[in-house]
Design a protein around this motif. Sequence first.
Motif, PDB file in Angstrom:
ATOM      1  N   ARG A   1       8.798  -4.335   1.554  1.00  0.00           N
ATOM      2  CA  ARG A   1       7.927  -3.174   1.789  1.00  0.00           C
ATOM      3  C   ARG A   1       8.129  -2.066   0.759  1.00  0.00           C
ATOM      4  N   GLU A   2       9.365  -1.665   0.524  1.00  0.00           N
ATOM      5  CA  GLU A   2       9.652  -0.591  -0.431  1.00  0.00           C
ATOM      6  C   GLU A   2      10.449  -1.079  -1.636  1.00  0.00           C
ATOM      7  N   ALA A   3      10.535  -2.398  -1.801  1.00  0.00           N
ATOM      8  CA  ALA A   3      11.373  -2.955  -2.869  1.00  0.00           C
ATOM      9  C   ALA A   3      10.859  -2.586  -4.259  1.00  0.00           C
ATOM     10  N   SER A   4       9.553  -2.631  -4.458  1.00  0.00           N
ATOM     11  CA  SER A   4       8.998  -2.284  -5.772  1.00  0.00           C
ATOM     12  C   SER A   4       9.191  -0.805  -6.074  1.00  0.00           C
ATOM     13  N   ALA A   5       9.054   0.044  -5.057  1.00  0.00           N
ATOM     14  CA  ALA A   5       9.277   1.475  -5.245  1.00  0.00           C
ATOM     15  C   ALA A   5      10.714   1.742  -5.644  1.00  0.00           C
ATOM     16  N   ALA A   6      11.640   1.020  -5.028  1.00  0.00           N
ATOM     17  CA  ALA A   6      13.048   1.193  -5.362  1.00  0.00           C
ATOM     18  C   ALA A   6      13.348   0.708  -6.774  1.00  0.00           C
ATOM     19  N   LEU A   7      12.605  -0.306  -7.216  1.00  0.00           N
ATOM     20  CA  LEU A   7      12.855  -0.904  -8.528  1.00  0.00           C
ATOM     21  C   LEU A   7      12.246  -0.085  -9.661  1.00  0.00           C
ATOM     22  N   THR A   8      11.045   0.439  -9.440  1.00  0.00           N
ATOM     23  CA  THR A   8      10.306   1.084 -10.521  1.00  0.00           C
ATOM     24  C   THR A   8      10.263   2.600 -10.436  1.00  0.00           C
ATOM     25  N   GLY A   9      10.628   3.149  -9.280  1.00  0.00           N
ATOM     26  CA  GLY A   9      10.517   4.590  -9.103  1.00  0.00           C
ATOM     27  C   GLY A   9       9.185   4.953  -8.485  1.00  0.00           C
ATOM     28  N   THR A  10       9.070   6.183  -8.004  1.00  0.00           N
ATOM     29  CA  THR A  10       7.892   6.554  -7.222  1.00  0.00           C
ATOM     30  C   THR A  10       7.124   7.736  -7.805  1.00  0.00           C
ATOM     31  N   THR A  11       7.278   8.008  -9.096  1.00  0.00           N
ATOM     32  CA  THR A  11       6.510   9.095  -9.703  1.00  0.00           C
ATOM     33  C   THR A  11       5.020   8.820  -9.531  1.00  0.00           C
ATOM     34  N   PRO A  12       4.283   9.685  -8.813  1.00  0.00           N
ATOM     35  CA  PRO A  12       2.891   9.389  -8.482  1.00  0.00           C
ATOM     36  C   PRO A  12       1.941   9.578  -9.654  1.00  0.00           C
ATOM     37  N   SER A  13       1.856   8.591 -10.515  1.00  0.00           N
ATOM     38  CA  SER A  13       0.978   8.698 -11.676  1.00  0.00           C
ATOM     39  C   SER A  13       0.299   7.368 -11.951  1.00  0.00           C
ATOM     40  N   ALA A  14      -1.003   7.306 -11.678  1.00  0.00           N
ATOM     41  CA  ALA A  14      -1.773   6.108 -12.009  1.00  0.00           C
ATOM     42  C   ALA A  14      -1.848   5.909 -13.511  1.00  0.00           C
ATOM     43  N   ASP A  15      -1.637   6.992 -14.280  1.00  0.00           N
ATOM     44  CA  ASP A  15      -1.713   6.897 -15.741  1.00  0.00           C
ATOM     45  C   ASP A  15      -0.579   6.061 -16.327  1.00  0.00           C
ATOM     46  N   ALA A  16       0.437   5.758 -15.528  1.00  0.00           N
ATOM     47  CA  ALA A  16       1.551   4.952 -16.016  1.00  0.00           C
ATOM     48  C   ALA A  16       1.236   3.454 -16.008  1.00  0.00           C
ATOM     49  N   TYR A  17       0.080   3.084 -15.475  1.00  0.00           N
ATOM     50  CA  TYR A  17      -0.280   1.671 -15.419  1.00  0.00           C
ATOM     51  C   TYR A  17      -0.382   1.092 -16.830  1.00  0.00           C
ATOM     52  N   ARG A  18       0.173  -0.127 -17.060  1.00  0.00           N
ATOM     53  CA  ARG A  18       0.388  -0.606 -18.418  1.00  0.00           C
ATOM     54  C   ARG A  18      -0.375  -1.885 -18.796  1.00  0.00           C
ATOM     55  N   SER A  19      -1.235  -2.387 -17.949  1.00  0.00           N
ATOM     56  CA  SER A  19      -1.838  -3.699 -18.245  1.00  0.00           C
ATOM     57  C   SER A  19      -3.351  -3.663 -18.399  1.00  0.00           C
ATOM     58  N   HIS A  20      -3.894  -2.543 -18.858  1.00  0.00           N
ATOM     59  CA  HIS A  20      -5.343  -2.428 -18.974  1.00  0.00           C
ATOM     60  C   HIS A  20      -5.927  -3.439 -19.957  1.00  0.00           C
ATOM     61  N   GLY A  21      -5.236  -3.709 -21.056  1.00  0.00           N
ATOM     62  CA  GLY A  21      -5.754  -4.660 -22.037  1.00  0.00           C
ATOM     63  C   GLY A  21      -5.896  -6.054 -21.450  1.00  0.00           C
ATOM     64  N   ILE A  22      -4.874  -6.505 -20.746  1.00  0.00           N
ATOM     65  CA  ILE A  22      -4.909  -7.815 -20.097  1.00  0.00           C
ATOM     66  C   ILE A  22      -6.006  -7.853 -19.039  1.00  0.00           C
ATOM     67  N   ASN A  23      -6.083  -6.808 -18.206  1.00  0.00           N
ATOM     68  CA  ASN A  23      -7.072  -6.798 -17.121  1.00  0.00           C
ATOM     69  C   ASN A  23      -8.500  -6.798 -17.641  1.00  0.00           C
ATOM     70  N   ARG A  24      -8.746  -6.050 -18.728  1.00  0.00           N
ATOM     71  CA  ARG A  24     -10.089  -6.040 -19.296  1.00  0.00           C
ATOM     72  C   ARG A  24     -10.460  -7.394 -19.880  1.00  0.00           C
ATOM     73  N   LEU A  25      -9.570  -7.953 -20.696  1.00  0.00           N
ATOM     74  CA  LEU A  25      -9.871  -9.188 -21.406  1.00  0.00           C
ATOM     75  C   LEU A  25     -10.081 -10.358 -20.451  1.00  0.00           C
ATOM     76  N   HIS A  26      -9.218 -10.482 -19.466  1.00  0.00           N
ATOM     77  CA  HIS A  26      -9.250 -11.660 -18.597  1.00  0.00           C
ATOM     78  C   HIS A  26      -9.907 -11.415 -17.241  1.00  0.00           C
ATOM     79  N   GLY A  27     -10.316 -10.159 -16.992  1.00  0.00           N
ATOM     80  CA  GLY A  27     -10.862  -9.865 -15.684  1.00  0.00           C
ATOM     81  C   GLY A  27     -12.142  -9.074 -15.700  1.00  0.00           C
ATOM     82  N   TYR A  28     -12.043  -7.780 -15.946  1.00  0.00           N
ATOM     83  CA  TYR A  28     -13.182  -6.878 -15.763  1.00  0.00           C
ATOM     84  C   TYR A  28     -14.376  -7.199 -16.656  1.00  0.00           C
ATOM     85  N   ARG A  29     -14.125  -7.664 -17.880  1.00  0.00           N
ATOM     86  CA  ARG A  29     -15.255  -7.924 -18.777  1.00  0.00           C
ATOM     87  C   ARG A  29     -16.109  -9.096 -18.301  1.00  0.00           C
ATOM     88  N   MET A  30     -15.594  -9.897 -17.378  1.00  0.00           N
ATOM     89  CA  MET A  30     -16.337 -11.054 -16.880  1.00  0.00           C
ATOM     90  C   MET A  30     -17.165 -10.739 -15.643  1.00  0.00           C
TER      91      MET A  30
END
Length: 272
Positions: free
Chosen positions: A35-64
């Motif tokens: 439940r909270e394992a990922s929060a404990a591992l990565t921290g909980t700073t509330p920033s969607a701007d920290a997301y790091r996989s936009h290139g992968i998501n666009r190429l293999h997902g959203y563009r289709m």
Amino acid sequence: MPAVDTFADRYLSGDELWGDAFTQEQIEEWFADEREASAALTGTTPSADAYRSHGINRLHGYRMLPAGRFEDALGVGSSFGGEFFPVLDRIGRITILEPSAQLRSKELRGVPLRYVDPSPTGDMPFSSETFDLAVCFGSLHHIPNVTKVVRELGRVVKPGGWIIIREPVVSMGDWRSLGRPGLTKRERGIPRHLLESAVRNAGFSIKSSVFCYMPLTQRIGDLTNRNLYGSRVGALIDRALSISTAWNYRYHAVKPWQKLRPSSVSIVARRR
């Protein structure tokens, strides 16, 4: 005669998915651990701007995805919602099914976020045929009852609606051992053929299924001090590396050279 490792034959072989046949008690124990394992591992700073996989998501997902709007979108384990940025201007409402109470934000660049607590059973608290789009980026491998959750996606997505799923399809090591650095206690990858089968059996037609996240991409990024997963060029580099090493794909690596293969698969599918 060497001892037979029945567990390895069944699960590390990739023939069966560990967790899919658990009792309800086992599922609830797993759910509590994660439940909270990922929060404990990565921290909980509330920033969607920290997301790091936009290139992968666009190429293999959203563009289709087809042109047009998706009035109701669902994110499974989407935390702060950053993965929606590439299509945010095409979405009316966003609902996020998120177990962590810490990885949440009120809005995403002005778009309100509605959070719903998931049930350990895998049942989703939504009416059938609710969503036009559902995304699940790296969340299913934290869940025990993967097939049940994917089946629920098939129920809550409208006919003609879309899903994008990106998940590790390698074992991530022998999860019976303690102390896998950088990983939560319970996470394990999902064998590719079992993930694709679950998607099809849930009522989806797969339009694209491609390998991604080849480990050398991360190494190159570290050496150049760049996040290659976040850009189009980086995603194309990763795609080339994934294609060139796909022949070496296996679920569980036991020798160093066996790890030179893509580690994830990105699936785009349409609800029949």
